[in-house]
Design a protein around this motif. Structure first.
Motif, short mmCIF file in Angstrom:
data_model
loop_
_atom_site.label_atom_id
_atom_site.label_comp_id
_atom_site.label_asym_id
_atom_site.label_seq_id
_atom_site.Cartn_x
_atom_site.Cartn_y
_atom_site.Cartn_z
N ASP A 1 32.23 38.65 42.80
CA ASP A 1 33.05 38.02 43.85
C ASP A 1 32.24 37.91 45.13
O ASP A 1 31.37 38.74 45.41
CB ASP A 1 34.30 38.86 44.11
CG ASP A 1 35.37 38.66 43.06
OD1 ASP A 1 35.52 37.52 42.56
OD2 ASP A 1 36.07 39.64 42.73
N TYR A 2 32.54 36.88 45.92
CA TYR A 2 31.86 36.74 47.20
C TYR A 2 32.73 35.98 48.20
O TYR A 2 33.65 35.24 47.83
CB TYR A 2 30.50 36.06 47.05
CG TYR A 2 30.52 34.63 46.54
CD1 TYR A 2 30.63 33.55 47.41
CD2 TYR A 2 30.40 34.36 45.17
CE1 TYR A 2 30.62 32.24 46.95
CE2 TYR A 2 30.40 33.07 44.69
CZ TYR A 2 30.50 32.00 45.58
OH TYR A 2 30.50 30.71 45.11
N LEU A 3 32.40 36.21 49.47
CA LEU A 3 32.99 35.47 50.57
C LEU A 3 31.83 34.76 51.27
O LEU A 3 30.84 35.38 51.62
CB LEU A 3 33.69 36.43 51.55
CG LEU A 3 34.44 35.81 52.72
CD1 LEU A 3 35.61 34.95 52.24
CD2 LEU A 3 34.95 36.89 53.67
N GLU A 4 31.98 33.43 51.44
CA GLU A 4 30.87 32.61 51.95
C GLU A 4 31.23 31.99 53.28
O GLU A 4 32.36 31.54 53.49
CB GLU A 4 30.55 31.51 50.93
CG GLU A 4 29.43 30.57 51.36
CD GLU A 4 29.29 29.42 50.38
OE1 GLU A 4 28.60 29.60 49.36
OE2 GLU A 4 29.90 28.33 50.63
N PHE A 5 30.25 31.96 54.19
CA PHE A 5 30.42 31.43 55.53
C PHE A 5 29.36 30.37 55.82
O PHE A 5 28.24 30.43 55.31
CB PHE A 5 30.25 32.53 56.59
CG PHE A 5 31.13 33.73 56.41
CD1 PHE A 5 32.29 33.88 57.16
CD2 PHE A 5 30.78 34.74 55.52
CE1 PHE A 5 33.09 35.00 57.02
CE2 PHE A 5 31.57 35.87 55.37
CZ PHE A 5 32.73 36.00 56.12
N THR B 1 33.69 28.97 53.85
CA THR B 1 33.54 27.80 52.98
C THR B 1 33.83 28.09 51.51
O THR B 1 33.99 27.16 50.72
CB THR B 1 32.12 27.24 53.11
OG1 THR B 1 31.16 28.31 52.94
CG2 THR B 1 31.92 26.60 54.47
N HIS B 2 33.88 29.36 51.12
CA HIS B 2 34.23 29.69 49.74
C HIS B 2 34.71 31.13 49.69
O HIS B 2 34.21 31.98 50.43
CB HIS B 2 33.03 29.52 48.79
CG HIS B 2 33.43 29.37 47.35
ND1 HIS B 2 33.82 28.16 46.81
CD2 HIS B 2 33.52 30.27 46.35
CE1 HIS B 2 34.12 28.32 45.53
NE2 HIS B 2 33.95 29.59 45.23
N ASP B 3 35.67 31.40 48.84
CA ASP B 3 36.25 32.73 48.70
C ASP B 3 36.73 32.90 47.27
O ASP B 3 37.71 32.27 46.87
CB ASP B 3 37.41 32.91 49.69
CG ASP B 3 38.13 34.24 49.54
OD1 ASP B 3 37.58 35.14 48.88
OD2 ASP B 3 39.24 34.38 50.08
N THR B 4 36.06 33.73 46.49
CA THR B 4 36.45 33.89 45.10
C THR B 4 37.72 34.73 44.94
O THR B 4 38.22 34.88 43.82
CB THR B 4 35.32 34.52 44.26
OG1 THR B 4 35.06 35.85 44.75
CG2 THR B 4 34.05 33.69 44.35
N LEU B 5 38.23 35.27 46.05
CA LEU B 5 39.50 36.00 46.01
C LEU B 5 40.64 35.19 46.60
O LEU B 5 41.71 35.73 46.88
CB LEU B 5 39.37 37.33 46.76
CG LEU B 5 38.46 38.39 46.13
CD1 LEU B 5 38.39 39.62 47.01
CD2 LEU B 5 38.91 38.76 44.73
N VAL C 1 36.01 42.65 55.18
CA VAL C 1 35.70 41.83 54.00
C VAL C 1 36.13 42.57 52.74
O VAL C 1 35.80 43.75 52.55
CB VAL C 1 34.20 41.52 53.95
CG1 VAL C 1 33.85 40.69 52.71
CG2 VAL C 1 33.78 40.77 55.21
N PHE C 2 36.88 41.88 51.89
CA PHE C 2 37.37 42.38 50.60
C PHE C 2 38.47 43.43 50.72
O PHE C 2 39.06 43.83 49.71
CB PHE C 2 36.24 42.96 49.73
CG PHE C 2 35.11 42.01 49.44
CD1 PHE C 2 35.34 40.67 49.19
CD2 PHE C 2 33.80 42.47 49.43
CE1 PHE C 2 34.28 39.80 48.91
CE2 PHE C 2 32.74 41.62 49.15
CZ PHE C 2 32.98 40.29 48.91
#
Length: 286
Positions: free
Chosen positions: A222-226, A127-131, A198-199
């Motif tokens: 930075d983050y990866l959201e699920f 749902t979100h990815d700062t990269l 991840v990353f």
């Protein structure tokens, strides 16, 4: 280095190579997540849990269906190897091969992670990815791949003339899952599966087709959201390769912890319901 071909090209070699590719899985009919519905409930989420994944080690956490979780870079560039399970049935787990076939070699905003056969359903949605700004670079590299398998002590042993290194991601994940579930190491190990890196920044070399890695572009914050589509058990290793700029398993690479944050939204996304197990009747033609 791959050997030089020993077979002379046929007369129609150029024509054979010029055949246009066809995408293996046309996904126009694949049900897609309504990303706007997920994002509409992100504001005002309540932080209900955190887990720190230590450097060169792994940790587990649970996420109820309908909650969000984030993997966050906190101190420095660091790659994480992620396993996901149905928290109520460990036989159902992330299937990177089919996730790759349906989404591509690297996943990002709006992509869904699928579980193994015979379940084959989305278990998490990104749902979100700062990269997401990174895209694909000039080398063909991108972030968050579902092509790598995880660094493991067996391959390390094979390539290092018998050396035993116990903090590869496979071993880290095995220890963490055993600790979280009460299983022995031999019981836990078969559950460990190919990971979402991840990353990690990876691709395939254009000349030899070899899997490559390069320094991760991730930075603190930075983050990866699920979004958890089902009750999930997450298990992640903070890779001993650090940002994977030089090697996988290493006691010398600069490594950092990763933070997992679990969020409860005030309401569920409009129209959302947990995905059902795949509807195939499993008769296999009999």
């Amino acid at each position: 280095m791959k050997p030089t071909p020993i077979t002379a090209p046929p007369a129609d070699a150029a024509a054979r190579k010029a055949v246009r590719p066809v995408v293996c899985y046309p996904t126009q009919s694949l049900p897609r997540a309504d990303l706007s519905a997920y994002r509409a409930v992100r504001d005002g989420m309540e932080l209900v849990g955190t887990v720190v994944v230590p450097p060169r080690d792994a940790a587990c956490w649970t996420v109820p269906a309908g909650h969000f979780f984030r993997i966050v870079s906190t101190e420095g560039a660091q790659v994480g190897d992620l396993n996901l399970f149905n928290a109520n049935d460990l036989k159902e787990r992330l299937y990177t091969g089919k996730t790759r076939a349906l989404n591509g070699t690297h996943v990002g905003l709006g992509d869904q992670l699928f579980s193994n056969l015979p379940y084959l359903r989305p278990i998490a949605t990104i749902t979100h990815d700062t990269l997401d700004w990174y895209g694909f670079d000039e080398f063909g590299g991108s972030v968050h791949d579902v092509i790598g398998t995880r660094c493991d002590p067996y391959t390390h042993n094979l390539l290092s003339a018998g050396d035993h290194y116990h903090h590869c991601c496979h071993s880290n994940l095995t220890r963490a899952l055993a600790k979280a579930t009460g299983m022995t190491l031999p019981e836990a190990e078969p559950h460990i599966h190919d990971v979402l890196n991840v990353f990690m920044c990876t691709g395939f070399s254009r000349d030899t087709g070899q899997y490559f890695m390069k320094a991760s572009p991730v930075r603190p914050g930075d983050y990866l959201e699920f979004f958890a589509e089902i009750d999930l058990l997450g298990c992640m290793s903070a890779c001993p390769g650090g940002d994977c700029s030089s090697e996988h398993s290493s006691d010398a690479a600069s490594c950092h912890p990763l933070l997992v944050e679990i969020y409860k939204p005030a309401r569920l996304p409009e129209g959302w319901r947990a995905p059902a197990i795949n509807g195939y009747d499993r008769s296999h033609g009999c």
